[in-house]
Design a protein around this motif. Structure first.
Motif, PDB file in Angstrom:
ATOM      1  N   VAL A  53       0.836  -1.200   0.000  1.00 33.72           N
ATOM      2  CA  VAL A  53       0.000   0.000   0.000  1.00 33.72           C
ATOM      3  C   VAL A  53       0.872   1.251   0.000  1.00 33.72           C
ATOM      4  O   VAL A  53       0.613   2.211  -0.741  1.00 33.72           O
ATOM      5  N   ALA A  54       1.910   1.257   0.801  1.00 34.63           N
ATOM      6  CA  ALA A  54       2.801   2.412   0.872  1.00 34.63           C
ATOM      7  C   ALA A  54       3.460   2.684  -0.482  1.00 34.63           C
ATOM      8  O   ALA A  54       3.679   3.839  -0.856  1.00 34.63           O
ATOM      9  N   LYS A  55       3.766   1.637  -1.225  1.00 29.55           N
ATOM     10  CA  LYS A  55       4.388   1.827  -2.547  1.00 29.55           C
ATOM     11  C   LYS A  55       3.414   2.464  -3.526  1.00 29.55           C
ATOM     12  O   LYS A  55       3.820   3.312  -4.350  1.00 29.55           O
ATOM     13  N   VAL A  56       2.139   2.081  -3.490  1.00 32.56           N
ATOM     14  CA  VAL A  56       1.146   2.729  -4.348  1.00 32.56           C
ATOM     15  C   VAL A  56       1.133   4.234  -4.095  1.00 32.56           C
ATOM     16  O   VAL A  56       1.129   5.044  -5.027  1.00 32.56           O
ATOM     17  N   ARG A  57       1.170   4.600  -2.843  1.00 32.31           N
ATOM     18  CA  ARG A  57       1.148   6.020  -2.465  1.00 32.31           C
ATOM     19  C   ARG A  57       2.384   6.743  -2.985  1.00 32.31           C
ATOM     20  O   ARG A  57       2.286   7.819  -3.590  1.00 32.31           O
ATOM     21  N   ARG A  58       3.550   6.167  -2.779  1.00 28.21           N
ATOM     22  CA  ARG A  58       4.789   6.817  -3.223  1.00 28.21           C
ATOM     23  C   ARG A  58       4.814   6.975  -4.738  1.00 28.21           C
ATOM     24  O   ARG A  58       5.191   8.034  -5.262  1.00 28.21           O
ATOM     25  N   ASP A  59       4.416   5.933  -5.464  1.00 32.14           N
ATOM     26  CA  ASP A  59       4.465   5.983  -6.925  1.00 32.14           C
ATOM     27  C   ASP A  59       3.513   7.036  -7.485  1.00 32.14           C
ATOM     28  O   ASP A  59       3.865   7.771  -8.422  1.00 32.14           O
ATOM     29  N   LEU A  60       2.299   7.120  -6.929  1.00 30.20           N
ATOM     30  CA  LEU A  60       1.340   8.099  -7.429  1.00 30.20           C
ATOM     31  C   LEU A  60       1.787   9.518  -7.128  1.00 30.20           C
ATOM     32  O   LEU A  60       1.731  10.403  -7.999  1.00 30.20           O
ATOM     33  N   LEU A  61       2.270   9.754  -5.922  1.00 26.40           N
ATOM     34  CA  LEU A  61       2.743  11.096  -5.578  1.00 26.40           C
ATOM     35  C   LEU A  61       3.943  11.494  -6.422  1.00 26.40           C
ATOM     36  O   LEU A  61       4.051  12.646  -6.877  1.00 26.40           O
ATOM     37  N   ARG A  62       4.848  10.565  -6.658  1.00 26.42           N
ATOM     38  CA  ARG A  62       6.016  10.866  -7.489  1.00 26.42           C
ATOM     39  C   ARG A  62       5.581  11.265  -8.900  1.00 26.42           C
ATOM     40  O   ARG A  62       6.086  12.236  -9.463  1.00 26.42           O
ATOM     41  N   CYS A  91      -3.027   9.644   0.190  1.00 24.96           N
ATOM     42  CA  CYS A  91      -1.860  10.177  -0.508  1.00 24.96           C
ATOM     43  C   CYS A  91      -1.637  11.667  -0.231  1.00 24.96           C
ATOM     44  O   CYS A  91      -0.591  12.208  -0.589  1.00 24.96           O
ATOM     45  N   GLY A  92      -2.610  12.334   0.375  1.00 24.89           N
ATOM     46  CA  GLY A  92      -2.460  13.763   0.654  1.00 24.89           C
ATOM     47  C   GLY A  92      -2.517  14.612  -0.605  1.00 24.89           C
ATOM     48  O   GLY A  92      -1.848  15.640  -0.711  1.00 24.89           O
ATOM     49  N   ILE A  93      -3.332  14.215  -1.587  1.00 24.07           N
ATOM     50  CA  ILE A  93      -3.424  14.928  -2.860  1.00 24.07           C
ATOM     51  C   ILE A  93      -4.414  16.084  -2.720  1.00 24.07           C
ATOM     52  O   ILE A  93      -5.538  15.900  -2.273  1.00 24.07           O
ATOM     53  N   ARG A  94      -3.956  17.265  -3.122  1.00 22.95           N
ATOM     54  CA  ARG A  94      -4.767  18.475  -3.024  1.00 22.95           C
ATOM     55  C   ARG A  94      -4.893  19.108  -4.408  1.00 22.95           C
ATOM     56  O   ARG A  94      -4.297  18.641  -5.374  1.00 22.95           O
ATOM     57  N   PRO A  95      -5.643  20.218  -4.538  1.00 24.87           N
ATOM     58  CA  PRO A  95      -5.833  20.836  -5.855  1.00 24.87           C
ATOM     59  C   PRO A  95      -4.551  21.324  -6.537  1.00 24.87           C
ATOM     60  O   PRO A  95      -4.558  21.546  -7.745  1.00 24.87           O
ATOM     61  N   ASP A  96      -3.448  21.494  -5.800  1.00 22.94           N
ATOM     62  CA  ASP A  96      -2.211  21.889  -6.465  1.00 22.94           C
ATOM     63  C   ASP A  96      -1.671  20.778  -7.366  1.00 22.94           C
ATOM     64  O   ASP A  96      -0.981  21.055  -8.359  1.00 22.94           O
ATOM     65  N   LEU A  97      -2.008  19.525  -7.044  1.00 21.97           N
ATOM     66  CA  LEU A  97      -1.584  18.390  -7.863  1.00 21.97           C
ATOM     67  C   LEU A  97      -2.711  17.851  -8.733  1.00 21.97           C
ATOM     68  O   LEU A  97      -2.446  17.238  -9.774  1.00 21.97           O
ATOM     69  N   LEU A  98      -3.945  18.041  -8.314  1.00 22.19           N
ATOM     70  CA  LEU A  98      -5.112  17.585  -9.069  1.00 22.19           C
ATOM     71  C   LEU A  98      -6.169  18.683  -8.969  1.00 22.19           C
ATOM     72  O   LEU A  98      -6.957  18.709  -8.021  1.00 22.19           O
ATOM     73  N   PRO A  99      -6.188  19.613  -9.926  1.00 25.59           N
ATOM     74  CA  PRO A  99      -7.038  20.806  -9.775  1.00 25.59           C
ATOM     75  C   PRO A  99      -8.535  20.510  -9.754  1.00 25.59           C
ATOM     76  O   PRO A  99      -9.299  21.273  -9.173  1.00 25.59           O
ATOM     77  N   TYR A 100      -8.950  19.420 -10.389  1.00 28.39           N
ATOM     78  CA  TYR A 100     -10.359  19.028 -10.324  1.00 28.39           C
ATOM     79  C   TYR A 100     -10.496  17.580 -10.775  1.00 28.39           C
ATOM     80  O   TYR A 100      -9.585  16.982 -11.358  1.00 28.39           O
ATOM     81  N   THR A 101     -11.663  17.010 -10.476  1.00 36.01           N
ATOM     82  CA  THR A 101     -12.069  15.748 -11.069  1.00 36.01           C
ATOM     83  C   THR A 101     -13.460  15.939 -11.643  1.00 36.01           C
ATOM     84  O   THR A 101     -14.154  16.916 -11.312  1.00 36.01           O
TER      85      THR A 101
END
Length: 411
Positions: free
Chosen positions: A292-301, A329-339
């Motif tokens: 699970v931790a690897k999924v998080r690291r790969d997506l954030l990278r 993953c701590g994803i916010r609008p700076d990395l994903l502005p909308y869905t």
């Protein structure tokens, strides 16, 4: 959590701790963005006595389902899955004009509409007021209620016993497993059938599907733990099907214990697969947290690199599972502005915790992003076809689960 909700054991071992997140379907209206937002621990544990995987019941079904943001009919593949099921069940069980079918957690009538079309008497039991109203508008008789032994008995007294009771994607959503199962038994005829679809813990573990862990999913089943859960209400598992839905699900066919007979060969086959995967001992769970931790690291990278390269990434879909992923993953609008999402109920709202705007799907074609992050990865085949148009400007699709995958689509 101190005791297993199925067997009462205190032998609970950690599987994965995802921190604290808001309830996954509590999308925020714009006027709530400056208000406090509650978050609850999301920690999956497994009982080493009955092997039921579970999270603490920190929110109630009433909080989640009285008004619900999920409408099943917005997934074309899910509606088709329901249609095929109704056809097959009608043939298997000989359902006709004199039969009676009940679906528990019937949502907006996505399945029972096919029962209505066949001229078979039916009733939906749906706790969410808004989606139940949509079902009635579509011509599906629907009772607004949570299933309990008392509700089941009342429905049986008014409408008669059901030849088939369907419970798709609800058996994980109720903290009172035993009471709910007794409610199923109260609904079904003494020689009737119960069909339960629920995600399979085996594929959840094997395919890193950790985003399907969220607060409205209180437990996660193997066939072994499902047998014990069904028996708690007087039902016996007689057959099982392995389905591709939701990344890998079980269709459990059960009957009242006095009419069940011996289980079919497929039950033994799946039990053997689960045992071989180590799911009846701790060894089958110990590596999950690291994967699970690897999924998080790969997506954030990927998202950080895309941002630094000046490439645009937007999301597709606003499913409950997506909110587990975004918050973990701590994803916010700076990395994903909308869905975007096909469900207009979610338009103009914001994802819980991460506060990412949810917009209509047409926004993708207007903005022509470099990448589209697909959050409902379980609908991969359907969405690769739906999103083929991103090829027009060289856009690509990104799937985060079971591992990061970047797909070039073609018309």
């Amino acid at each position: 959590m101190t005791r297993c909700r199925l067997c009462g054991s205190t032998a609970l071992e950690s599987v994965v701790d995802l921190g604290a997140t808001p309830p996954c379907e509590s999308f925020l209206a714009a006027e709530r963005l400056d208000a406090p937002e509650p978050a609850y621990p999301l920690h999956l544990r497994v009982c080493t006595d009955c092997w039921l995987a579970q999270i603490p019941p920190l929110i109630t079904p009433e909080e989640t389902f009285s008004e619900y943001a999920y409408f099943s009919s917005y997934s074309s593949s899910w509606v088709e899955h329901a249609r095929v099921f109704v056809e097959d069940a009608a043939e298997r069980l000989g359902l006709g004009e004199d039969s009676f079918v009940v679906e528990v957690a019937s949502n907006d009538g996505y399945l029972l509409r096919h029962v209505v079309d066949r001229g078979v008497r039916c009733l939906g039991v749906e706790p969410s007021v808004n989606v139940g109203a949509a079902a009635r508008e579509a011509g599906v008789p629907t009772l607004t209620a949570f299933l309990s032994p008392e509700t089941g008995a009342a429905v049986r007294a008014e409408h008669g016993p059901a030849d088939l009771v369907v419970a798709n994607n609800v058996y994980a959503h109720i903290p009172d497993v035993i009471g709910f199962t007794k409610g199923l038994r109260a609904l079904v005829a003494d020689d009737g059938w119960v069909s339960v679809e629920v995600q399979h813990l085996l594929t959840l573990i094997e395919e890193n599907q950790y985003d399907t862990i969220y607060h409205e999913h209180f437990q996660y089943y193997t066939v072994a733990s499902a047998i014990r859960a069904l028996a708690s209400g007087g039902l016996t598992l007689v057959d099982v099907e392995l389905l591709p839905t939701h990344g890998g699900s079980l269709r459990l066919w059960a009957r009242p214990e006095e009419a069940a007979g011996e289980p079919g060969r497929r039950v033994a086959d799946v039990l053997a697969r689960e045992k071989a995967a180590g799911l009846q001992e701790l060894s089958g769970y110990t590596e999950f947290s690291a994967r699970v931790a690897k999924v998080r690291r790969d997506l954030l990278r990927f998202l950080v690199d895309a941002a630094e390269e000046g490439r645009t990434v937007v999301g597709y879909g606003a499913p409950g599972k997506g909110n587990t992923l975004l918050n973990h993953c701590g994803i916010r609008p700076d990395l994903l502005p909308y869905t975007v999402d096909r469900n207009p109920y979610k338009h103009g709202r914001y994802t819980p915790g991460t506060r990412i705007p949810v917009l209509p799907p047409e926004r993708i074609a207007a903005d022509r992003p470099d990448y589209v992050l697909v959050l409902p990865w379980n609908l991969r085949a359907e969405l690769v076809e739906q999103l083929a148009y991103v090829h027009e400007w060289g856009g690509r699709l990104v799937f985060p689960i079971p591992e990061l995958s970047i797909v070039e689509v073609e018309r």
